[in-house]
Design an enzyme around this catalytic site. Structure first.
Site, short mmCIF file in Angstrom:
data_model
loop_
_atom_site.label_atom_id
_atom_site.label_comp_id
_atom_site.label_asym_id
_atom_site.label_seq_id
_atom_site.Cartn_x
_atom_site.Cartn_y
_atom_site.Cartn_z
N ASP A 1 4.39 21.07 21.39
CA ASP A 1 4.54 20.10 20.30
C ASP A 1 5.56 20.59 19.28
O ASP A 1 5.93 19.86 18.37
CB ASP A 1 3.20 19.86 19.61
N ASP B 1 -1.77 12.89 28.61
CA ASP B 1 -2.07 13.88 27.58
C ASP B 1 -3.52 14.35 27.69
O ASP B 1 -4.36 13.70 28.34
CB ASP B 1 -1.82 13.23 26.21
C1 DGJ Z 1 -0.19 15.59 21.73
C2 DGJ Z 1 1.16 15.49 22.36
O1 DGJ Z 1 1.64 16.76 22.69
C3 DGJ Z 1 2.10 14.76 21.44
O2 DGJ Z 1 3.38 14.73 21.97
C4 DGJ Z 1 1.57 13.37 21.22
O3 DGJ Z 1 1.59 12.66 22.42
C5 DGJ Z 1 0.16 13.44 20.66
N1 DGJ Z 1 -0.68 14.26 21.45
C6 DGJ Z 1 -0.43 12.06 20.56
O4 DGJ Z 1 -1.74 12.07 20.16
#
Ligand code: DGJ
Length: 727
Positions: free
Chosen positions: A546, A476
């Protein structure tokens, strides 16, 4: 397929199966111009297209109007400062502080195959050919090697440039684009992808206007907001017909993709690293390699273009064992628990998930240091054993005993001010001395351009991966780069940091997949802020957004699939009301929408209703039944909810045309209407097909020309799959 040089005509012609890309040399000075890109041609004598017989002609015959020549000639790699006042592709600061450059033909080589690019992602594959065209500035003694590669099986041209300082003086490169080409405007439209967090890659189509337009990022990554992909297309071009030029960049940092319409109605189309914040020192004999740009021409509309990008990325960019493999169905605990989890809770989810046929548990953010919320601990990559009683190995072993794989989340490029790492190495964060760096999500960005920093983090990540049977990593990145300065570089090289940062990320990910070749790596950036072709070289899939709401995803996935294969789009069934928009959609629809991506779950399977839980085994079976087709087939878009506001429809057809899967989503129910007529695409007209569940058969031509009838369902957000099989 082939690349030829026609000496008498001074023409290079690169022929893919259905397209030709033509470059010409003119004048005794040897100017290199773009002649043609489009449907495949057979002739060599095409230099007339550069209009050298019209005024202002060339300097050889009209020296008094040299500037007019420069400002109209379709330079294949335009330079700055000598009189082409349109956008330049390359710009330098020489030892005297001047920036003018004039490039002319110096030689060429046509080679079998395609070379990798050191430190950069690049397309690869046998049955390819490469033209290396060397241009030179005689005054400065600088060479530019333009590289053009083609593959036997896809209609794409891959370009990049290498700038070599052959002089005895140090120079600075202040712009080095990957590709540029000029063409006549035919009242073209353009497509760019815009967005925001949770709203990535929305398609916007507008007419090309005069002057500069396009997309860009200065965020150190592609970002949620704009994308390097650009298309130029005939106004009449649609999904299935019309001329489309698509361009994408195999890169994961600052970019600029632009279209410039000139006073003479020509277009200059260009992509590469954004020149703002870019200044690269080139010592004598040093070279700078740009990332690759991908050009695709399709005479079969946007659909033809998408299928070509999909084949190129699936067959010649993505690597690793999962490239051609079905991915395990995962369940990710992020939306299920956020930071509130421990071993027992995760095992509870895993136990239930394993009974339902889910194949992998992914432990998301919150398992390390004192990371009980998103304010701290990034950089402290040690398992928090208070949360994970028994340690990571115990948890992974228990998950494995359930017959499931285990995956884990990292955010390796970041550092929290409240972390042991920051307390020990505050200078490892990107920050400008004397200025307080700005926080985003309460975190700083690590200076990954520094090898010792990247190596330290890599070792921490690798140590965790070595300690247990971890088979998946979600990488990430949750904030853009700002306050960019590096304690490790002198002042005249601070302009290198953005690109060196990206090279650092690539080096880390290359190490990761080399040491752990069995890993399934999924890139992610606050959802889909780093969904780009560069990342696909390291990870076969990227988290798309997300926002996992089935209806929001229709637009996001449509934009993403414009150039990225469905096999790369991270897509999950998540809980309702949806955590981003609060919408409630049927579980079935969520499953159908996620089926067009990697497929997985992002919810607490122990807490959802019995009715929804009971649907999971069916969805698992659906995934196993269709994923080979979805992953490897040809994608056709039939209708777009973005355009019609009522329904979305797309299909995937097997390469051998033996089966197809049609997904229809009725977003908004209409009152008092007849069934909807949907014309299928991409089938073999002469083959006989059956739609699973129906008795009768149809010819492919009937399904494509006359279509099927889709009855209106009761209510909104309803979806349906049609499996079309050869009878
Ligand atoms: C952003 C990601 O897109 C989410 O799926 C998740 O992993 C969060 N970060 C965690 O902080």
């Amino acid at each position: 397929m082939g690349i030829a040089y026609f000496e008498a005509e001074r023409i290079f012609r690169l022929d893919t199966k259905n397209t030709s890309y033509v470059i010409g040399i003119v004048d005794k000075e040897g100017f290199v111009g773009h002649v043609y890109y489009g449907k495949r041609l057979k002739e060599a004598d095409l230099s007339y297209l550069m209009r050298i017989a019209e005024g202002p002609r060339t300097p050889e015959t009209n020296g008094r109007d040299r500037l007019s020549f420069y400002d109209t000639f379709p330079q294949e790699y335009p330079t700055h400062g000598i009189g082409d006042f349109r956008e330049s592709a390359v710009r330098i600061e020489d030892a005297n502080g001047h920036s003018a450059m004039k490039l002319t033909y110096a030689g060429h080589e046509i080679k079998k195959g395609k070379q990798p690019l050191a430190g950069l992602p690049a397309t690869w594959g046998e049955n390819s050919e490469t033209l290396e065209l060397t241009l030179k500035d005689e005054v400065l003694d600088i060479q530019v090697v333009l590289s053009y590669s083609i593959f036997e099986d896809v209609d794409a041209v891959i370009r990049s440039a290498r700038i070599v300082n052959c002089s005895k003086e140090t120079i600075y490169l202040t712009k080095a684009m990957s590709a540029s080409f000029d063409m006549d405007n035919h009242d073209y439209d353009k497509i760019v992808l815009h967005g925001s967090w949770a709203r990535e890659r929305h398609i916007e189509r507008t007419p090309v206007s005069y002057g500069l337009q396009g997309s860009r990022s200065l965020r150190g990554e592609g970002g949620h907001q704009e994308h390097a992909f650009t298309a130029v297309l005939e106004p009449a071009a649609g999904q299935n017909s019309g001329e489309v030029y698509g361009m994408d960049l195999v890169y994961s940092g600052n970019f600029r993709s632009l279209i410039e319409r000139s006073q003479f109605d020509s277009l200059r189309v260009m992509t590469g690293i954004h020149p703002e914040d870019f200044r690269w020192e080139l010592c004598p004999e040093a070279a700078f390699q740009t990332p690759e740009a991908v050009l695709v021409y399709s005479s079969e509309g946007l659909g033809g273009m998408s299928r070509c990008f999909h084949d190129l990325y699936r067959n010649h960019l993505i690597r690793g064992s999962y490239r051609d493999k079905k991915r395990p169905i995962l369940i990710n605990n992020w939306e299920a628990t956020y930071f509130d989890f421990n071993t027992e809770k995760l095992l509870g989810i895993a136990r239930e998930a394993s009974k339902l046929g889910i194949e992998m548990l992914v432990m998301d953010d919150g398992w390390f240091g004192n990371r009980f919320d998103d304010n701290r601990a990034l950089g402290d990559w040690e398992v928090n054993e208070e949360k994970l009683a028994g340690g990571l190995k115990y948890l992974v072993d228990e998950v494995n005993k359930l017959g499931m794989k285990f995956g884990i989340w990292f955010e390796p490029e970041m550092i929290s001010p409240d972390s042991d790492l920051y307390r020990a190495h505050p200078d490892w964060a990107l920050q400008i001395p004397g200025r307080t760096a700005g926080l985003a999500r309460n975190q700083y960005v690590l200076d990954i351009s520094r090898e010792e920093v990247a190596d330290y983090v890599f070792e921490k990540v690798a140590k965790v991966l070595r300690s247990a049977n971890v088979e998946y990593v979600k990488w990430d990145m949750n904030r853009p780069l700002a306050d960019v300065a590096s304690a490790a570089l002198p002042k005249e090289r601070q302009g290198e940091i953005f690109h060196r940062y990206v090279l650092g990320v690539y080096r880390m990910q290359e190490r990761l997949i080399t040491e752990f070749p069995y890993l399934l790596l999924e890139n992610c950036s606050g959802g889909g802020a780093r969904f780009d072709a560069g990342m696909l070289y390291y990870s076969p899939q990227i988290w798309c957004s997300d926002d996992a709401d089935a209806i929001e995803r229709l637009t996001i996935q449509e934009g993403t699939a414009l150039m990225y294969p469905l096999s790369t789009m991270g897509a999950h069934v998540s809980d309702c009301p949806n955590h981003t928009v609060g919408r409630v959609t049927p579980f079935e629809t969520r499953g159908h929408v996620a089926l067009a991506g990697t497929f997985g779950y992002e919810l607490d399977v122990t807490k959802i209703s019995e009715e929804e839980r009971n649907q999971i085994p069916e969805q698992v079976a659906m995934y196993h039944k269709y994923n080979d087709l979805v992953r490897t087939g040809d994608y056709y878009r039939i209708a777009s909810y973005r355009e019609n506001h009522t329904h979305d429809c797309y299909m995937v057809v097997a390469k051998d045309k033996s089966e197809a899967l049609v997904t229809f989503i009725q977003v908004a129910r209409r009152a008092n209407v007849h069934s909807r007529n949907i014309k299928l695409l991409g089938l073999a007209p002469e083959k006989t097909y059956r739609i699973e569940g129906e008795e009768r058969t149809y010819l492919g031509s009937t399904l494509m020309n006359a279509g099927i009838l889709v009855q209106e369902a009761w209510g909104d957000y309803k979806s349906r799959l049609y499996h079309v099989v050869e009878a």
